[in-house]
Design a protein around this motif. Structure first.
Motif, PDB file in Angstrom:
ATOM      1  N   THR A   5       0.841  -1.192   0.000  1.00  0.00           N
ATOM      2  CA  THR A   5       0.000   0.000   0.000  1.00  0.00           C
ATOM      3  C   THR A   5       0.879   1.247   0.000  1.00  0.00           C
ATOM      4  N   SER A  43      -5.781   8.905   3.638  1.00  0.00           N
ATOM      5  CA  SER A  43      -5.742   9.644   2.372  1.00  0.00           C
ATOM      6  C   SER A  43      -5.157   8.680   1.349  1.00  0.00           C
ATOM      7  N   ARG A  44      -6.008   8.089   0.551  1.00  0.00           N
ATOM      8  CA  ARG A  44      -5.557   7.009  -0.333  1.00  0.00           C
ATOM      9  C   ARG A  44      -5.055   7.453  -1.685  1.00  0.00           C
ATOM     10  N   ALA A  45      -5.432   8.636  -2.112  1.00  0.00           N
ATOM     11  CA  ALA A  45      -5.004   9.108  -3.437  1.00  0.00           C
ATOM     12  C   ALA A  45      -4.431  10.511  -3.301  1.00  0.00           C
ATOM     13  N   ARG A  47      -2.504  13.956  -3.951  1.00  0.00           N
ATOM     14  CA  ARG A  47      -2.347  14.770  -5.165  1.00  0.00           C
ATOM     15  C   ARG A  47      -0.925  14.630  -5.693  1.00  0.00           C
ATOM     16  N   TYR A  48      -0.768  14.893  -6.985  1.00  0.00           N
ATOM     17  CA  TYR A  48       0.553  14.766  -7.602  1.00  0.00           C
ATOM     18  C   TYR A  48       1.565  15.735  -6.995  1.00  0.00           C
ATOM     19  N   ALA A  72       0.440   4.943  -5.108  1.00  0.00           N
ATOM     20  CA  ALA A  72      -0.541   6.006  -4.890  1.00  0.00           C
ATOM     21  C   ALA A  72      -1.618   5.992  -5.956  1.00  0.00           C
ATOM     22  N   ARG A  73      -1.255   5.611  -7.154  1.00  0.00           N
ATOM     23  CA  ARG A  73      -2.188   5.615  -8.288  1.00  0.00           C
ATOM     24  C   ARG A  73      -2.184   4.247  -8.962  1.00  0.00           C
TER      25      ARG A  73
END
Length: 90
Positions: A5, A43-45, A47-48, A72-73
């Motif tokens: 993960t 916070s699973r995703a 920001r870039y 992350a993605r």
């Protein structure tokens, strides 16, 4: 083998760098709460731009950076080609 993960990978890289959540937060210009939430998977995703700040703050290699971005993605599941195909008659 189960994929790692994002949170677990971030925590591993943080520990390998000898950084606490507070130290990483300061280096990455993020809050300690944000780091904690990311590590725990709340916070699973991210920001870039957050990913960029984290990878810079951790001084990750290109391979480590790619692994963190991939965690992350993760790729979207592939659609069943039979479900999306349509027959066209002309």
């Amino acid at each position: 083998m189960e994929p790692t993960t994002f949170g677990a990978l971030l925590k591993r890289y943080c520990m390998a760098a000898g950084l606490t959540q507070e130290a990483l937060a300061e280096r990455a210009n993020l809050s300690t709460r944000a780091i904690s939430d990311l590590e725990r998977g709340l916070s699973r995703a991210p920001r870039y731009d957050t990913l960029d700040m984290l990878t810079s703050a951790l001084s990750l290699s290109a391979e480590q950076r790619a692994a963190l971005f991939a965690a992350a993605r993760p790729p979207l599941p592939q659609e069943d080609p039979k479900a999306t195909s349509s027959s066209r008659t002309g």
